[in-house]
Design an enzyme around this catalytic site. Sequence first.
Site, PDB file in Angstrom:
ATOM      1  CG  HIS A 163      -3.131  -9.644   4.134  1.00 41.27           C
ATOM      2  ND1 HIS A 163      -2.539  -9.053   3.039  1.00 41.27           N
ATOM      3  CD2 HIS A 163      -3.832  -8.668   4.753  1.00 41.27           C
ATOM      4  CE1 HIS A 163      -2.850  -7.772   3.020  1.00 41.27           C
ATOM      5  NE2 HIS A 163      -3.637  -7.506   4.039  1.00 41.27           N
ATOM      6  CG  HIS A 191      -6.755  -3.369   8.931  1.00 42.27           C
ATOM      7  ND1 HIS A 191      -5.574  -2.918   9.464  1.00 42.27           N
ATOM      8  CD2 HIS A 191      -6.708  -3.086   7.617  1.00 42.27           C
ATOM      9  CE1 HIS A 191      -4.847  -2.382   8.499  1.00 42.27           C
ATOM     10  NE2 HIS A 191      -5.521  -2.479   7.363  1.00 42.27           N
ATOM     11  CG  HIS A 208      -1.451  -5.043   5.949  1.00 40.89           C
ATOM     12  ND1 HIS A 208      -1.109  -4.153   6.925  1.00 40.89           N
ATOM     13  CD2 HIS A 208      -2.673  -5.513   6.266  1.00 40.89           C
ATOM     14  CE1 HIS A 208      -2.090  -4.074   7.800  1.00 40.89           C
ATOM     15  NE2 HIS A 208      -3.056  -4.895   7.423  1.00 40.89           N
ATOM     16  CD1 TRP A 258      -1.905   2.240   1.823  1.00 43.11           C
ATOM     17  CD2 TRP A 258      -3.237   0.906   0.629  1.00 43.11           C
ATOM     18  NE1 TRP A 258      -3.079   2.916   1.613  1.00 43.11           N
ATOM     19  CE2 TRP A 258      -3.921   2.107   0.870  1.00 43.11           C
ATOM     20  CE3 TRP A 258      -3.886  -0.090  -0.114  1.00 43.11           C
ATOM     21  CZ2 TRP A 258      -5.209   2.353   0.414  1.00 43.11           C
ATOM     22  CZ3 TRP A 258      -5.160   0.156  -0.562  1.00 43.11           C
ATOM     23  CH2 TRP A 258      -5.805   1.364  -0.296  1.00 43.11           C
TER      24      TRP A 258
END
Length: 83
Positions: free
Chosen positions: A53, A59, A49, A19
């Site tokens: 997953h 979260h 992460h 990300w």
Amino acid sequence: MNGRIIDISPVINSQLAVWPGDVPFSRELNLSIADGANIDLSAIRGTVHLGAHTDAPSHYAANGEGIAQRDLSLYLGPAQVIS
């Protein structure tokens, strides 16, 4: 469930996308047999992460369930007999 569980986990390496703003995977080799050490010894760094997953609702929602409260069947596709 009658069927197989297929592992879709990608190989974790420095090319694995993360990300934006998160910590990419890296490995630091501290000792190497190839360099004369008696063992290979390394450290890794990266976001939790990485790879395939699932995120628990906790979260992304303030009062969401933790992963321990989730039923595993929520994360499995339909059972199929593969021959």
